[in-house]
Enzyme design. Structure first.
Site: not given
Ligand code: AMP
Length: 542
Positions: A435, A325, A440, A181
């Site tokens: 994002k 995570e 990211w 991540t």
């Molecule tokens: P990642 O580890 O790259 O999958 O990113 C995780 C982060 O993406 C989360 O902590 C959220 O901040 C954001 N995220 C994931 N799903 C959503 C969602 N449905 N709506 C808004 N933010 C999301």
């Protein structure tokens, strides 16, 4: 001690191969469409496991993939972890520096790479960072001439191997997967998935509270297989004995529409950008979506307008939330039985939230003052979560572990409200990472490079809401006194500087020249103030 056998992935494959030998696995690949069955697939997994043994891969070794979504990539999903090795899926969109960092940090021994990504990997190749890597295996029958050392074609790598493999009985604690991540500060963080984590995530995903996958389904993960195992869908689809459809390298809306129609896809999933793109395509093109029941949208917030638009087309959008995570699915905004008779707008309001945690998980939401929030849909705080498929540590990152975990609770960095029905809703992120289209962008790295330009004294990047990509970066620049460059010229030079270092989608959508970046009491850039002043959609249309 009483108990059953450990929770591991391999029995899912055993069941699919024996109960559903003729069910198909279909892929769009660089060589056209390929079709295989679970019976053939299981043989291929056996061959690959033997090939990994012959290549000297031992228990606990990391096997990396830099691949799109296709059947060969799926073969690594069962083969590597079931031999006792660990599958490390690598995001090819990362800047070279991050690729180098994570390959070195994970100590990958072998890297499977798609032909279309071989050049990117060769470009990032660095003898020191890739010192642990003994071999590259290029998917297909040929090795492109891009300078990858010790590269072999996948077909040759597995060719001639036996389909039978003497699978070991692994423990649930055996590391099975890994994905990195990235955060606001510093380097990407490695998250390791044990057999038990992947097993329990799979079981939760199969339920109606997850993705409700049955053997009658045709499942197409559009979310990349390099991003948290395509949200676990390849495993859950195999566990159900359902048909797989893999969209291959960089599918566009036309490819997706075609696959849905031709293969009869019933369940699919991906980030909002993908489904916005398909909606646009549907405006001008006649597509038969009659088989499609559900689209799972996550990774970034699903706009309510998208949920509504698909409702009008007879397709249900289910909003899902998760993190690298959390393996990754933590919640889905399915409708509770008590809301079945509620009016459409009330239901839509619930479905637009990040939703209800999956069975097996627990969460708490803690305010700045350390108190738990009220579940009233107004009070907000940071979401902490724990459960069988939520990690309790990062790989080799003691400082991050100290900061991001509280006992066995993961601090998500997401600021949420929870309503009376238990639906969680993200209102903000605790950090500043942008994002864009589900991927990211590190503002800090962009800033560091921008501030490396002679004519720049301060630079800050914030995310500004964007209809298509959810967020796009905007760069705020304070010019150094006495510089002669015009704004246009400086913009051009900054763009070129960033282009050389980062993927093109990282580049700010716009630059704004200001006199000073607002600061916090401790002298840090206050992005909160910048956001309050500028982060409006209209900034990008000016
Ligand atoms: P990642 O580890 O790259 O999958 O990113 C995780 C982060 O993406 C989360 O902590 C959220 O901040 C954001 N995220 C994931 N799903 C959503 C969602 N449905 N709506 C808004 N933010 C999301």
């Amino acid at each position: 001690m009483p108990g059953g056998t450990p929770q591991t992935l391999r029995p899912f494959l055993w069941r699919a191969a024996n109960l559903y030998p003729d069910t198909e696995i279909v892929s769009r690949t660089h060589e056209g469409m390929t079709r295989t069955t679970y019976a053939e697939y299981a043989d291929q997994v056996g061959r690959l496991a033997n090939a990994l043994d012959e290549a000297g891969i031992d228990d606990g070794d990391r096997v990396a993939t830099v691949c799109w979504n296709h059947d060969r990539h799926f073969e690594t999903y069962f083969a590597a972890p079931s031999t006792g090795a660990q599958l490390h899926t690598v995001n090819p969109l990362l800047p070279d520096e991050h690729l180098q960092y994570i390959v070195e940090d994970a100590q990958d021994r072998i890297i499977f790479v798609d032909p279309s990504l071989a050049e990117k990997v060769a470009g990032a190749y660095d003898e020191d960072a890739f010192e642990s890597v003994e071999q590259f295996v290029v998917i297909g029958s040929e090795v492109p001439d891009v300078g990858l050392p010790n590269a072999v074609a996948y077909d040759d790598f597995v060719g001639g191997q036996d389909t039978e493999y003497d699978w070991p009985q692994l423990s649930g604690e055996t590391p099975a997967g890994m994905c990195y991540t990235s955060g606001t500060t510093g380097k990407p963080k490695g998250v390791e998935y044990t057999q038990q984590m992947l097993w329990s995530h799979t079981m939760a995903e199969l339920t109606p509270m997850g993705m409700n996958i049955a053997d009658t389904d045709v499942v197409m993960p559009v979310v990349p297989m390099f991003h948290v195992n395509a949200w676990g869908m390849p495993y859950a689809t195999a566990a159900a004995g359902a048909k797989h459809v893999y969209p291959g390298p960089s599918p566009d809306p036309e490819d997706l529409a075609h696959l849905i129609e031709e293969e009869g896809v019933t369940i699919t999933a991906g980030v909002p950008t993908v489904w916005l793109g398909l909606l646009e395509y549907l405006e001008d093109n006649e597509v038969d979506l009659s088989t499609l029941d559900e689209i799972y949208i996550g990774g970034a917030a699903a706009p309510e307008s998208v949920i509504r638009a698909y409702d009008d087309l007879g397709v249900t959008v289910v909003h899902a939330w998760g993190m690298t995570e959390t393996s990754p699915i933590g919640s889905t905004a399915t409708l509770k039985g008590t809301l079945e008779d509620a009016d459409y707008e009330t239901q839509l309001d619930k479905r637009g939230k990040q939703g209800l945690v999956l069975p097996g998980l627990e969460f708490k939401v803690v305010r700045d003052d350390g108190e738990r929030i009220e579940w009233d849909g107004e009070d907000f705080g940071e979401l902490l979560i724990r459960g069988p498929w939520v990690t309790t540590e990062y790989h080799q990152r003691p400082a991050a572990n100290e900061q991001d975990f509280e006992d066995d609770w993961l601090r998500t960095g997401d600021i949420v409200t929870v309503d009376e029905d238990g639906y969680m809703d993200i209102v903000d992120r605790a950090d500043d990472v942008i994002k864009s289209g589900g991927e990211w962008i590190s503002t800090q790295e962009l800033e560091n490079t921008m501030m490396g330009h002679d004519a720049v004294s301060e630079a800050a990047v914030i995310g500004v809401p964007h209809e298509r990509y959810q967020e796009r970066p905007v760069g705020f620049v304070v010019r150094r006194e006495g510089t002669e460059l015009s704004d246009d010229d400086l913009e051009g030079e900054l763009s070129a500087l960033l282009d050389a270092e980062f993927p093109s989608f990282w580049k700010p959508e716009k630059y704004v020249f200001i006199d000073e970046v607002p600061k916090t009491a401790t002298g840090k850039f206050s992005k909160k103030d910048l956001r309050e002043e500028y982060a409006d959609e209209s900034l990008l249309s000016e």
